[in-house]
Design a protein around this motif. Structure first.
Motif, PDB file in Angstrom:
ATOM      1  N   GLN A  60     -10.677  -3.341   5.606  1.00 44.81           N
ATOM      2  CA  GLN A  60     -10.002  -3.705   4.359  1.00 44.81           C
ATOM      3  C   GLN A  60     -10.905  -4.622   3.558  1.00 44.81           C
ATOM      4  O   GLN A  60     -11.309  -5.687   4.038  1.00 44.81           O
ATOM      5  N   PHE A 108       0.842  -1.189   0.000  1.00 46.90           N
ATOM      6  CA  PHE A 108       0.000   0.000   0.000  1.00 46.90           C
ATOM      7  C   PHE A 108       0.879   1.241   0.000  1.00 46.90           C
ATOM      8  O   PHE A 108       1.773   1.377   0.831  1.00 46.90           O
ATOM      9  N   LEU A 163      -7.535  -0.008   2.198  1.00 46.26           N
ATOM     10  CA  LEU A 163      -7.776   0.323   3.603  1.00 46.26           C
ATOM     11  C   LEU A 163      -8.591   1.617   3.672  1.00 46.26           C
ATOM     12  O   LEU A 163      -8.164   2.652   3.181  1.00 46.26           O
ATOM     13  N   PHE A 191      -8.862  -3.560  10.964  1.00 48.51           N
ATOM     14  CA  PHE A 191      -7.566  -3.326  11.580  1.00 48.51           C
ATOM     15  C   PHE A 191      -7.629  -2.112  12.483  1.00 48.51           C
ATOM     16  O   PHE A 191      -8.174  -1.074  12.130  1.00 48.51           O
ATOM     17  N   TYR A 194      -9.581   0.775  10.696  1.00 44.64           N
ATOM     18  CA  TYR A 194      -9.700   0.660   9.249  1.00 44.64           C
ATOM     19  C   TYR A 194     -10.471  -0.622   8.922  1.00 44.64           C
ATOM     20  O   TYR A 194     -10.430  -1.592   9.669  1.00 44.64           O
ATOM     21  N   PHE A 228      -4.639   6.035   2.150  1.00 43.09           N
ATOM     22  CA  PHE A 228      -4.006   4.877   1.530  1.00 43.09           C
ATOM     23  C   PHE A 228      -4.472   4.677   0.104  1.00 43.09           C
ATOM     24  O   PHE A 228      -5.626   4.971  -0.240  1.00 43.09           O
ATOM     25  N   GLN A 288     -10.559   4.241   6.307  1.00 47.71           N
ATOM     26  CA  GLN A 288     -10.599   4.614   7.719  1.00 47.71           C
ATOM     27  C   GLN A 288     -12.040   4.769   8.197  1.00 47.71           C
ATOM     28  O   GLN A 288     -12.867   5.414   7.540  1.00 47.71           O
TER      29      GLN A 288
END
Lengths: 111, 117
Positions: free
Chosen positions: B37, A89, B43, B90, B35, A101, B45
């Protein structure tokens, strides 16, 4: 909305080859550009990072190239190894807001 | 050992049944974040916290709640989970500098795989 665009989505490289992953950003306030590496079943971990005052940063086989005028940065993995197979990433931050990201690149290094 | 600990690692639940995913860090970090995924989306937030009692929405906060009553803990709460919240979650933490800048290195937990049926 702040965006970081990452490509390719997936990449297959032969052992010993060079892996290249590209990212582009729009927000000129970004001043910190890290790359995170994620192995299956694990959380992402910081791999290498760069600030825009330099055009390149190298740590072992991993190099970030940064082009401020084009608002692009890339990760180069030299002599790619099967152990480098992971999801990568890119990210960007202006330091005071949270990291934005990219969508990630799944890298497979074939033996 | 410096680490971010999430529990549970795997969770299967049904629609509407409230659940909490715990997150704890032992590095005295001010900043903590959640986060999710998802394949092809990377990812994203959910919420973040700059310090105790200070929380803010990320990019995808709908359907989630958080609290930061202690510096080390940052639980993620799903009051009424739905199938579209099936994801890999995460927790992460980092230092915050005196000028408010978020630290350069995010430390991630090992993830919680949530399935909502």
């Amino acid at each position: 909305q702040q965006q970081v665009k990452q490509s390719p989505q997936s990449l297959i490289v032969q052992k010993g080859g060079i892996s290249i992953i590209n990212c582009a950003y729009e927000n000129t306030a970004f001043d910190y550009f890290p790359w995170y590496q994620q192995f299956p079943g694990k959380g992402p971990a910081l791999l290498i990072a760069i600030r825009p005052d330099v055009s390149e940063k190298k740590e072992g086989r991993f190099t970030i190239s940064f082009n401020k005028s084009a608002k692009q940065f890339s990760l180069h993995i030299m002599d790619s190894q099967p152990g480098d197979s992971a999801t990568y990433f890119c990210a960007a931050s202006d330091g005071y807001s949270t990291l934005t990201f990219g969508k990630g690149t799944m890298l497979l290094v074939s033996p | 050992e410096a680490q971010v600990t999430q529990n549970p690692r795997y969770l299967i639940t049904v629609t509407g049944k409230k659940l909490t995913v715990t997150c704890s860090q032992n590095m005295n970090h001010e900043y903590m974040s959640w986060y999710r995924q998802d394949p092809g989306l990377g990812l994203r937030q959910i919420y973040y916290s700059m310090n105790v009692e200070v929380t803010d929405k990320g990019d995808v906060p709908e359907g989630y709640k958080v609290s930061r009553k202690e510096k080390r803990n940052f639980p993620l709460i799903l009051e009424s989970p739905s199938p579209n919240q099936t994801s890999l979650y995460f927790c992460a933490s980092s230092l915050v500098a005196g000028d408010g800048a978020v630290g350069e290195k995010l430390f991630f937990g090992s993830g919680t795989q949530l399935s909502v049926l």
